[in-house]
Design a protein around this motif. Structure first.
Motif, PDB file in Angstrom:
ATOM      1  N   LEU A  37       1.030  -0.994   0.013  1.00  0.00           N
ATOM      2  CA  LEU A  37       0.102   0.068  -0.007  1.00  0.00           C
ATOM      3  C   LEU A  37       0.959   1.249  -0.089  1.00  0.00           C
ATOM      4  N   TYR A  38       0.691   2.050  -1.087  1.00  0.00           N
ATOM      5  CA  TYR A  38       1.655   3.109  -1.016  1.00  0.00           C
ATOM      6  C   TYR A  38       0.473   4.461  -1.038  1.00  0.00           C
ATOM      7  N   GLU A  39       0.860   5.403  -0.315  1.00  0.00           N
ATOM      8  CA  GLU A  39       0.180   6.576  -0.176  1.00  0.00           C
ATOM      9  C   GLU A  39       0.474   7.904  -1.039  1.00  0.00           C
ATOM     10  N   ASN A  40      -0.218   8.624  -1.424  1.00  0.00           N
ATOM     11  CA  ASN A  40       0.305   9.999  -1.922  1.00  0.00           C
ATOM     12  C   ASN A  40       0.464  10.891  -0.944  1.00  0.00           C
ATOM     13  N   ASP A  42      -1.230  13.524  -0.128  1.00  0.00           N
ATOM     14  CA  ASP A  42      -2.481  13.745   0.456  1.00  0.00           C
ATOM     15  C   ASP A  42      -3.019  12.737   1.317  1.00  0.00           C
ATOM     16  N   GLY A  43      -2.555  11.767   1.344  1.00  0.00           N
ATOM     17  CA  GLY A  43      -3.195  10.629   2.070  1.00  0.00           C
ATOM     18  C   GLY A  43      -3.993   9.640   1.170  1.00  0.00           C
ATOM     19  N   SER A  44      -4.243  10.086  -0.066  1.00  0.00           N
ATOM     20  CA  SER A  44      -5.058   9.136  -1.022  1.00  0.00           C
ATOM     21  C   SER A  44      -4.004   7.748  -1.125  1.00  0.00           C
ATOM     22  N   VAL A  45      -4.680   6.676  -1.751  1.00  0.00           N
ATOM     23  CA  VAL A  45      -3.950   5.602  -2.176  1.00  0.00           C
ATOM     24  C   VAL A  45      -3.536   5.669  -3.452  1.00  0.00           C
ATOM     25  N   ALA A  46      -2.065   5.886  -3.691  1.00  0.00           N
ATOM     26  CA  ALA A  46      -1.186   5.820  -5.163  1.00  0.00           C
ATOM     27  C   ALA A  46      -1.746   4.269  -5.610  1.00  0.00           C
ATOM     28  N   HIS A  47      -1.250   3.317  -4.843  1.00  0.00           N
ATOM     29  CA  HIS A  47      -1.439   2.070  -5.544  1.00  0.00           C
ATOM     30  C   HIS A  47      -1.439   1.001  -4.353  1.00  0.00           C
ATOM     31  N   ALA A  48      -2.420   0.044  -4.329  1.00  0.00           N
ATOM     32  CA  ALA A  48      -2.352  -1.077  -3.298  1.00  0.00           C
ATOM     33  C   ALA A  48      -1.987  -2.108  -4.170  1.00  0.00           C
ATOM     34  N   GLU A  49      -1.945  -3.357  -3.449  1.00  0.00           N
ATOM     35  CA  GLU A  49      -2.073  -4.853  -3.915  1.00  0.00           C
ATOM     36  C   GLU A  49      -2.620  -5.398  -2.840  1.00  0.00           C
ATOM     37  N   LEU A  50      -3.772  -6.375  -3.010  1.00  0.00           N
ATOM     38  CA  LEU A  50      -4.197  -7.050  -2.092  1.00  0.00           C
ATOM     39  C   LEU A  50      -4.352  -8.544  -2.695  1.00  0.00           C
ATOM     40  N   THR A  51      -4.198  -9.265  -1.714  1.00  0.00           N
ATOM     41  CA  THR A  51      -3.969 -10.838  -2.245  1.00  0.00           C
ATOM     42  C   THR A  51      -5.434 -11.678  -1.572  1.00  0.00           C
ATOM     43  N   PHE A  52      -5.450 -12.608  -2.261  1.00  0.00           N
ATOM     44  CA  PHE A  52      -6.483 -13.437  -1.805  1.00  0.00           C
ATOM     45  C   PHE A  52      -6.147 -15.064  -2.314  1.00  0.00           C
ATOM     46  N   GLY A  53      -5.796 -15.821  -1.618  1.00  0.00           N
ATOM     47  CA  GLY A  53      -5.172 -17.108  -2.302  1.00  0.00           C
ATOM     48  C   GLY A  53      -4.170 -16.872  -2.980  1.00  0.00           C
ATOM     49  N   ASN A  54      -4.093 -17.398  -4.402  1.00  0.00           N
ATOM     50  CA  ASN A  54      -2.883 -17.125  -5.290  1.00  0.00           C
ATOM     51  C   ASN A  54      -3.259 -15.799  -6.149  1.00  0.00           C
TER      52      ASN A  54
END
Length: 138
Positions: A37-40, A42-54
Motif C-alpha cells: 500500500l503506497y500513499e500519495n 495527501d493520504g490518498s492511495v496511489a497504489h495498493a495490492e491485495l491478495t486472496f489465495g494465489n
C-alpha cells in the motif's frame, strides 16, 4: 506484507473515490490481505495490492492525475470473481462486516455454490466454489 510465491497472470485493477475505505472493506469483510500500500502526499492511495489465495487485485484512488486514473475516468463498476472453498463461512464474514449482499449463497446448476456482494462503490464481487479452467484440465 506477505510473500507472494507466484505472481498472478491476470490482476484486476480498480479505482475508487475512497480507496482507503475499499481496502478496509476488502480486508475486513472479504478476507483479502494487504500485500502493498503506497500513499500519495495527501493520504490518498496511489497504489495498493491485495491478495486472496494465489490471486491479487490492485487498486488506487480516483483523482490522482496518473495516466491510469485519466484512462479510467468515468469508468463504471466491474465484476470480479474470487474462488473460495467455504462459501457459507465467507458469506457470514461479509454479512458480519456489513457488506451489501446482492445474491445469498446459492447452489448453481453447474455444481458450484456462490454468492454476490456489492462493495461501497458499486463493484460486484462474486465468491464461489467454481474453479475456472478445472473442467478443461480434468
Amino acid at each position: 506484507m506477505i510473500a507472494v510465491t507466484q505472481s498472478p497472470g491476470i490482476c484486476p485493477t480498480l479505482v475508487y473515490e475512497d480507496a482507503k475505505a475499499a481496502v478496509g472493506q476488502l480486508t475486513e469483510a472479504f478476507g483479502f490481505t494487504v500485500h502493498a500500500l503506497y500513499e500519495n502526499e495527501d493520504g490518498s492511495v496511489a497504489h495498493a495490492e491485495l491478495t486472496f489465495g494465489n490471486g491479487m487485485v490492485m487498486l488506487g484512488s480516483r483523482g490522482t492525475g496518473s495516466e491510469f486514473d485519466k484512462v479510467m475516468r468515468g469508468s463504471g463498476p466491474v465484476g470480479v470473481f474470487v474462488h473460495v472453498d467455504d462459501v457459507d463461512g465467507h458469506h457470514a464474514r461479509a454479512v458480519e462486516h456489513g457488506a451489501e449482499i446482492v445474491m445469498p449463497p446459492t447452489d448453481q446448476d453447474y455444481g458450484a455454490r456462490d454468492y454476490m456482494a456489492r462493495d461501497r462503490e458499486g463493484n460486484v464481487w462474486s465468491f464461489g466454489t467454481y474453479t475456472p479452467g478445472a473442467a478443461e484440465s480434468a
